[in-house]
Design an enzyme around this catalytic site. Structure first.
Site, mmCIF file in Angstrom:
data_model
loop_
_atom_site.group_PDB
_atom_site.id
_atom_site.type_symbol
_atom_site.label_atom_id
_atom_site.label_comp_id
_atom_site.label_asym_id
_atom_site.label_seq_id
_atom_site.Cartn_x
_atom_site.Cartn_y
_atom_site.Cartn_z
ATOM 1 N N GLU A 185 0.829 -1.213 0.000
ATOM 2 C CA GLU A 185 0.000 0.000 0.000
ATOM 3 C C GLU A 185 0.864 1.263 0.000
ATOM 4 O OE1 GLU A 185 -1.268 1.781 3.497
ATOM 5 O OE2 GLU A 185 -0.750 0.124 4.816
ATOM 6 N N LYS B 298 -5.465 10.721 0.822
ATOM 7 C CA LYS B 298 -5.572 9.365 1.389
ATOM 8 C C LYS B 298 -6.877 8.748 0.866
ATOM 9 C CE LYS B 298 -6.325 6.965 5.768
ATOM 10 N NZ LYS B 298 -6.490 7.111 7.225
ATOM 11 N N VAL C 80 -5.193 0.232 2.936
ATOM 12 C CA VAL C 80 -5.353 -1.216 2.782
ATOM 13 C C VAL C 80 -6.579 -1.513 1.902
ATOM 14 C CG1 VAL C 80 -5.980 -3.333 4.032
ATOM 15 C CG2 VAL C 80 -4.149 -1.851 4.899
ATOM 16 N N ASP D 286 -16.757 4.913 14.036
ATOM 17 C CA ASP D 286 -15.575 4.951 13.185
ATOM 18 C C ASP D 286 -15.015 3.536 13.025
ATOM 19 O OD1 ASP D 286 -13.334 5.528 11.759
ATOM 20 O OD2 ASP D 286 -12.531 7.018 13.153
ATOM 21 N N LYS E 48 -3.364 -2.048 15.569
ATOM 22 C CA LYS E 48 -2.776 -1.240 16.635
ATOM 23 C C LYS E 48 -3.704 -1.135 17.825
ATOM 24 C CE LYS E 48 -0.921 1.552 13.431
ATOM 25 N NZ LYS E 48 -2.188 1.522 12.752
HETATM 26 N N1 PSU Z 1 -1.488 1.511 10.307
HETATM 27 C C1 PSU Z 1 -0.230 2.027 10.355
HETATM 28 N N2 PSU Z 1 0.128 2.941 9.470
HETATM 29 C C2 PSU Z 1 -0.719 3.342 8.492
HETATM 30 C C3 PSU Z 1 -2.041 2.777 8.439
HETATM 31 C C4 PSU Z 1 -2.388 1.871 9.362
HETATM 32 O O1 PSU Z 1 0.551 1.689 11.215
HETATM 33 O O2 PSU Z 1 -0.333 4.174 7.698
HETATM 34 C C5 PSU Z 1 -2.960 3.176 7.328
HETATM 35 C C6 PSU Z 1 -3.247 1.972 6.405
HETATM 36 O O3 PSU Z 1 -3.150 2.415 5.071
HETATM 37 C C7 PSU Z 1 -4.678 1.616 6.734
HETATM 38 C C8 PSU Z 1 -5.239 2.974 7.087
HETATM 39 O O4 PSU Z 1 -5.366 1.020 5.646
HETATM 40 O O5 PSU Z 1 -4.212 3.589 7.829
HETATM 41 C C9 PSU Z 1 -6.519 2.906 7.874
HETATM 42 O O6 PSU Z 1 -7.041 4.185 7.982
HETATM 43 P P1 PSU Z 1 -8.501 4.403 8.559
HETATM 44 O O7 PSU Z 1 -8.422 4.099 10.017
HETATM 45 O O8 PSU Z 1 -8.809 5.838 8.261
HETATM 46 O O9 PSU Z 1 -9.400 3.472 7.813
HETATM 47 MN MN MN Z 2 -12.069 5.951 10.007
#
Ligand code: PSU
Ligand code: MN
Length: 310
Positions: free
Chosen positions: A28, A89, A109, A141, A162
């Site tokens: 990604e 993003k 992802v 969320d 995480k």
């Molecule tokens: N976890 C990380 N670094 C990142 C991401 C996740 O340690 O950069 C990124 C990945 O691209 C994941 C995205 O798909 O954050 C998820 O974002 P959101 O919570 O807005 O869906």
């Molecule tokens: Mn989100």
């Protein structure tokens, strides 16, 4: 350059690898543009590609370049994703709008997995997937990554989620969506910086070949979702759960008091804050696990080629 559709393109190298039935691993670009600081983002992106090549597979980082969803970014394009300030993003919800606007977009992802499946590529590697946020009861969320994992089939290698997310709720949600979790040499779902959590995986595997067997069955049964291969962060850079929890509580306190971003900006914001408070230890763990996952993903991709792939 080969076109898969009007908006999805493959680099020549990736197109050739696929035509010759050689193993390909996608990566990604959101982690490059939003997840890591410069210059570590660029160095790590290039190093992950080198690791994948060394293991015998072709790396294919995914990103949106001038409105085209490209599978297999060049070194120059990777540098642009690491440095440009006008990158959007993208997840499943703004993927088409970003392409329509002919912009540059870093694929999370979810969007990268869509590209992976559209190109018939079997393995995608990342650091951590998105999941259910701690505050989901107030604002629902939940990452679009989970939607994508349930819709598009590939093997996705990650270090779990995480603990800035709600790990228990994310684990539940993965089950609800029918996404099998394989623990790579572990019985417990890893929590990104921390090698383990209290939550079980669906099956422990020891080798790339064992992953390939599950994937074959998933395909054979017509199950549409991805398989999540959860790989614990390398022990020497891992951070104990209690230590991280303490910092996350402090951070949550701060977040209550100051105006914070919303939507897609939440994850990058918390990541930056966390890293500042951990004196770079989170960054060190993040870099190490990305490289580790790249190696294991490439090994899995190579094993698939001798595992009855049609
Ligand atoms: N976890 C990380 N670094 C990142 C991401 C996740 O340690 O950069 C990124 C990945 O691209 C994941 C995205 O798909 O954050 C998820 O974002 P959101 O919570 O807005 O869906
Ligand atoms: Mn989100």
């Amino acid at each position: 350059m080969k076109k898969i559709s009007d908006t999805i393109i493959l680099s020549d190298e990736v197109a050739t690898a696929l035509a010759e039935n050689n193993p390909v691993v996608t990566l990604e670009s959101t982690v490059i543009s939003f997840g890591l600081p410069y210059p570590e983002n660029l160095h790590t992106a290039l190093e992950c590609e080198t690791i994948i090549r060394r293991e015998g597979a072709t790396p294919a980082t995914v990103g949106i370049v001038d409105g085209a969803l490209k599978i297999g970014l060049s070194a120059k394009e990777l540098e642009s994703f690491a440095t440009r300030k006008d990158i959007i993003k993208t997840n499943l919800s703004n993927l088409a709008p970003t392409c329509a606007a002919k912009r540059w977009g870093a694929t999370s992802v979810s969007a990268s997995l869509l590209a992976t499946a559209m190109a018939n590529i079997d393995v995608f590697v990342t650091g951590g997937i998105g999941g259910v946020h701690r505050t989901f009861t107030q604002n629902l969320d939940i990452s679009s990554d989970l939607t994508a994992l349930s819709r598009y089939r590939a093997i996705i290698v990650s270090a779990g989620v995480k603990s800035l997310l709600n790990v228990a709720a994310t684990r539940e949600c993965l089950e609800t969506l029918g996404i099998p979790i394989l623990g790579y040499r572990t019985d417990f779902f890893p929590a990104f910086y921390t090698p383990s959590s209290p939550y079980h995986v669906d099956r422990r595997v020891e080798t790339p070949e064992e992953v390939a067997v599950v994937y074959q069955i998933q395909k054979d049964m017509g199950l549409p979702s991805s398989i999540l291969v959860a790989v614990p962060v390398p022990e020497k850079v891992s951070i104990p759960a209690e230590e991280l929890e303490q910092v996350l509580w402090e951070l949550e306190d701060v977040l209550q008091k100051e105006p914070v971003p919303s939507g897609r900006d939440v994850t990058p914001y918390i990541l930056r804050q966390l890293n500042e408070r951990m004196n770079g230890r989170c960054l060190a763990a993040n870099l190490a696990l990305l490289k580790n996952n790249a190696a294991i993903g490439a090994q899995i991709a190579c094993s698939l080629k001798t595992c009855g792939k049609p």
